[in-house]
Each structure stands twice: as C-alpha cells, then as structure tokens.
Design an enzyme around this catalytic site. Structure first.
Site, PDB file in Angstrom:
ATOM      1  N   HIS A 197       0.835  -1.201   0.000  1.00  0.00           N
ATOM      2  CA  HIS A 197       0.000   0.000   0.000  1.00  0.00           C
ATOM      3  C   HIS A 197       0.870   1.253   0.000  1.00  0.00           C
ATOM      4  O   HIS A 197       0.586   2.229  -0.702  1.00  0.00           O
ATOM      5  CB  HIS A 197      -0.900   0.009   1.239  1.00  0.00           C
ATOM      6  CG  HIS A 197      -2.317  -0.358   0.931  1.00  0.00           C
ATOM      7  ND1 HIS A 197      -3.205  -0.744   1.894  1.00  0.00           N
ATOM      8  CD2 HIS A 197      -3.006  -0.388  -0.224  1.00  0.00           C
ATOM      9  CE1 HIS A 197      -4.379  -1.004   1.346  1.00  0.00           C
ATOM     10  NE2 HIS A 197      -4.267  -0.802   0.061  1.00  0.00           N
ATOM     11  N   CYS A 495      -1.040  -4.249 -16.892  1.00  0.00           N
ATOM     12  CA  CYS A 495      -1.823  -3.330 -16.056  1.00  0.00           C
ATOM     13  C   CYS A 495      -1.534  -3.503 -14.565  1.00  0.00           C
ATOM     14  O   CYS A 495      -2.223  -2.937 -13.732  1.00  0.00           O
ATOM     15  CB  CYS A 495      -3.322  -3.474 -16.325  1.00  0.00           C
ATOM     16  SG  CYS A 495      -4.011  -5.060 -15.862  1.00  0.00           S
TER      17      CYS A 495
END
Length: 568
Positions: A197, A495
């Site tokens: 994160h 992606c």
C-alpha cells in the site's frame, strides 16, 4: 546507529519507486504506543462500551474526512478503513471482552488483533486489509487514552521520513507542498515491497520513495541522506559532491516533468501507448492531465462493494458513461467485476472457503451468477453507444481456454466489439497461444501473476521477498504471452504495478508488451525511461533479466545492460 565516525556515502539498498531523487535530514516515525495492560476494568461494562462507541465514531469520522481531502486510490483506501472501524463483527468482539471485565483499551487491542489474524489467513483482498486494522486500533486506543493519534511527525522543517511502514491514512495526506515548512522530501521504509500500500500510494502521489530498505533502521534523526529511487538506494552521510549531483538530477527531472507531454514511444519511434489505471470516473481528469493516452484498467468494484444487491444495468450505465465520455475517442479497457470469496459480496454467495484466493473468484464467481455479468456487459455496451470511446472489456482471473471462449463469445453477443482476458494465473499464460486464438487481447496483471507464480501472498510480509515481478519465472511467463500476442497479431498490455517501474517497463516492452497501464503519477517517469532505448535495446535488456536466477539478479542484470552501449 550511524555516528560521525562512519564513512561518508554509505549505501542502503531497497526498492525504488519511480525515478526521483531527494536529499535532506532524517526524521523517524515515532514507535507505536505499547499494548494496553491486561488488567480488570474499574468501570462498569456500560461505561466502557460507551467509551468505545464514542472513540470508534470519532476515528471513523476522522478517516472519512481524510478520504474527502485525498483522491484516487488514497480515497478508496481511507473510505474502506472508515467502514472497517465500524464493522459490526468487530463491535461484537469488543463488547464480549468488555463483558468479561476488560478495559475498553484492552478489549479493542485484543479484538482487532484477532481479526487481523483472520484476515491475514484469508489472504487476497482481505489480507490486504489486515495491516490497516493495526492503524485503526492504534487510533481508537489513542482516542481512549486522550493521546494524539499516531501519525507523521511535524519537526518544523523539510525532512526525509523514515519508518518501518506507513499506514494508508498517513501516506495519503503527507505534506508535499514545496512551500510548506514541514514538507516531506522523501519516504524510506524498512518493510514492504513494490506492491505494498505504501509503495502504491507513494507512486500515485509522486513521492520520492525507497521501500524495503531493511538497513535504514540504522538511521537516526538528523542524519542527512540522499533517497535515490532510480538506483533503489539510500545514501547515508553523503559527500558534498554526491549532494550536488542529487540536486542537479532533481532539478533536471523537474524540468523534464514540466515539458509538454507527448505519447509514449521508444527512441526509434516504436509506439508504446501509456494508459492509466483508475478505480472510479473521478480520476479521469487527473489522468488526462498527466498525459494518459487512455485507460488500461478501469476497476468496476466501486459500484458493487458497498451494495447489498447487485446494481441494476441502468445504475451502472450512468457511471460507465461518465468515464467513457471523458475519454471519448480514446481506448478504455474495463475489467468486469473482480470479486468472489476473497471480496465477499452477499449477492455472489456466502459460502466460506478455506483458501479463498484459490476459490470461486473473478470470472468463476460471475459465471456462477451469469445475470450479474450479463447486466454489466449490457450496461457497458449501452454506455458506450452514447459516449463513443474505444471500449475494450476483459475478464479477471481467467485460467482456461474454455473460460476465455465463454467470456469473449458472451461479450460479443451483447454488442461489445473488443473482448479480452486478464493473465493473472500461470495456466493461462502457458496456454496464451491458444487463448489468444479466441480473445481479442490479453492484459497481464503482474501483481496476481507474481503471487500465483511464486506461491507467495503479495500482502504477507513473511514472503515479501518472493513477491517481486522482477523474478525471472514471472518474466518468462510474460515473454510467453508476448510471443503469443505477436503470433496472433493481438495486443498484449500490462496493467499491474510492474508497469510503473521505469526500468521494468522497458523490460516488459522487450518481452512483447504493446501497451503499459499504471497509476497516472508514474506516467512521466515511464515515458522518460522508454524514450532512452530503441526496441533492440529493450529486447537486449529484457534478455539479460531473463537469464538471471532471481529477482535481485534480474534487476541488476537489466540495470547493467541498460548502462552498457549496444555492441559492447
């Protein structure tokens, strides 16, 4: 700890995020407060429960406020944290401990720790939320104690923040204003990897960062360092010459970023369209401003995750139309709902699974609930009829050729011209030559492909060393998909977060990727990196990485090849 007697220019290795470089004095993140003592409460259970309710409400409100002030992925993460703080199951767990005579502080500590363990064991999306629980619990306990919430220090001068890791709430609102006296010049963490994160949010916000720099725990407040993301290192006690070089490079990078934005291409003119990863239509304006040539991954989960029942096709159509209108005439790749046992949705079934990461998720879950898939595809087709974008749709977690044919046939039947698959499971990468006989394109999700290839949960710290898209095993699978795309004349996109790594982006193109999609803040660095090499050089650098034995070796080999002139 470093001392004045230590040699100058000591390098601490880590994983760089982007190409940035910055220098300044270290300020370390404060250690978390110790766990509350396990002593009987002097208050009644009713009083303790009231204290918890008030503290949780205050923390949830603060996180929601931060979410409003943040944008992009940061907003989504903070909104999820606010919802977690008020989760009824957590409330019950806290209440049961208070009923047993524990203090509010101890009850919160124990209940959140129990749930953290459960989420870690579940892995996948739920595992991703586990670390967030630590931050929520610390904030609630601090409120109960009447202490300031844990957070980024404010020394009164620009600084390099050094921490074990950062909570999303802290990363999301780091002070990056060049005019601020408390500006965070760069971020260094001893834990985490390129898909943590902290790394994702740092990349999105354009923060100069090096993560996973384990030896940075030797740094002390006030130590001057150079944070060199391009080299993946932190230089402690730099010389004057090193500092001058870092400032020169930072100025040159700032000048390059202010230059007019053009399309992604290699030095020989080979086009490599650079696209944006988006989680809602709200990010469209920023992505276009950063030079995104379209959207390579539009995640549609935001429409589903907060609903008790699947939204109607009409409700979805309006949201899709907003995105497609913003990118009128440009390529927009939409991933249909990626959910299932690891992202529980009541309308997809509530059967518990021992290993949800390997269970009924992605296309498997949608196929078991085909009405939801048909509604979503219909909504997309209807939205594009009025918006006029170049709409592509793809299915997540495809593992067989039969699944490929099922999805592409259904999408075509419902009026969508371009239908493809995500390559996240090794089986479909190995069968890419057959899958691309059916699919119009493939898009490689490097985060999950790495996780499944290496059998290493991408959010589990104990195996973080294996969760690296530079690993040659992962790169070989990418190469196999790239070769299949070339054989069939079908596009192959990337992606996952790997596309945002400037050097790895060159390798991926060398392996056959035709487009790269990433967080918008990474576009400038990747565009700059690609422009340094022609296609032959990209292939040479990729081959050097493939011949390594491990991720670190692949990265080092690619860097050496990139710095070696062709023919040397």
């Amino acid at each position: 700890m470093p001392t004045a007697g230590e040699p100058a220019g000591v390098r601490i290795a880590g994983v760089g995020i982007g190409l940035g470089v910055a220098s300044g004095p270290v300020v370390r993140m404060a250690e978390r407060a110790p766990a509350p003592e396990d002593v009987p409460s002097a208050r009644s259970p009713e009083e303790e429960s009231a204290r918890v309710s008030e503290a949780v409400a205050a923390v949830a409100a603060e996180l929601s406020l931060r979410a409003e002030n943040a944008g992009g992925t940061a907003r989504e993460v903070l909104e999820a944290q606010a919802m977690m703080a008020e989760d009824p199951s957590l409330e019950e767990a806290v209440e049961s401990r208070i009923a047993d005579g524990r203090t509010a502080e101890r009850a919160v500590h124990e209940a959140f720790a129990e749930f953290r363990g459960m989420l870690e064991q579940a892995g996948g999306y739920l595992g991703e939320r586990a670390a967030d629980l630590d931050d929520i619990a610390a904030r609630v306990i601090a409120h109960l104690r009447g202490e300031p919430a844990p957070g980024v220090p404010t020394p009164g001068h620009p600084f390099v923040l050094v921490a074990d890791d950062l909570a999303p709430a802290d990363t999301a609102l780091l002070d990056l204003d060049p005019e601020s006296p408390q500006r965070v010049l760069a971020l260094v963490t001893t834990e985490g990897g390129p898909t943590s994160h902290t790394a994702i949010l740092a990349r999105e916000k354009g923060i100069v960062a090096v993560v996973g720099a384990a030896d940075a725990d030797r740094l002390s407040d006030g130590d001057v360092v150079i944070v060199d993301a391009a080299a993946g290192s932190v230089v402690a006690h730099p010389t004057d010459d090193q500092l001058a070089d870092a400032r020169r490079r930072a100025d040159a990078r700032a000048a390059a970023e202010s230059a007019p934005v053009g399309p992604g291409r290699l030095a020989d003119g080979t086009p490599v369209p650079l696209l944006a990863n988006l989680g809602s239509p709200a990010g469209a304006e920023e992505a276009l401003a950063q030079g995104a040539e379209g959207v390579g991954l539009f995640r549609t989960e935001f429409l589903f995750l907060s609903s008790r029942e699947a939204p109607s096709a009409e409700a979805q159509r309006a949201e899709y139309a907003a995105l497609l209108t913003a990118f009128r005439g440009k390529k927009v790749v939409v991933r249909v709902l990626d959910a299932g046992a690891d992202k529980p949705l009541p309308f997809l079934g509530d059967a518990e699974e021992d290993n949800p990461a390997l269970g009924l998720r992605g296309l498997r879950a949608l196929r078991a609930n085909e009405r939801i898939l048909r509604d979503q595809l219909t909504a997309l087709a209807d939205a594009n009829a009025e918006a006029g974008a170049d709409l592509w749709v793809m299915a997540p977690m495809v593992s067989t050729v039969e699944e490929t044919a099922y999805f592409t046939d259904l999408a075509h039947e419902l009026g969508l011209q371009t239908a493809g698959i995500m390559v996240e499971v090794p089986s479909i990468a190995l069968l890419a030559d057959r899958a691309l006989a059916h699919a119009d394109f493939a898009s490689i999700g490097t985060n999950d492909l790495t996780q499944y290839t290496m059998a290493a949960d991408r959010l589990l710290g104990s195996v973080a060393g294996l969760q690296d898209p530079w690993h040659p095993a992962v790169l070989r699978l990418v190469a196999q998909v790239g070769a299949a795309g070339a054989t069939h004349g079908k596009p192959v996109g990337i992606c996952g977060e790997a596309a945002a790594d400037p050097l790895l982006a060159v390798v991926l193109v060398g392996l056959g990727a035709t487009t790269l999609s990433m967080t918008p803040a990474a576009l400038a660095d990747v565009r700059t990196s690609l422009a340094r090499f022609d296609l032959a050089a990209a292939r040479r650098i990729a081959q050097a990485a493939l011949e390594a034995d491990d991720a670190a070796g692949a990265r080092a080999a690619a860097l050496a090849a990139a710095e070696t002139p062709a023919g040397s």
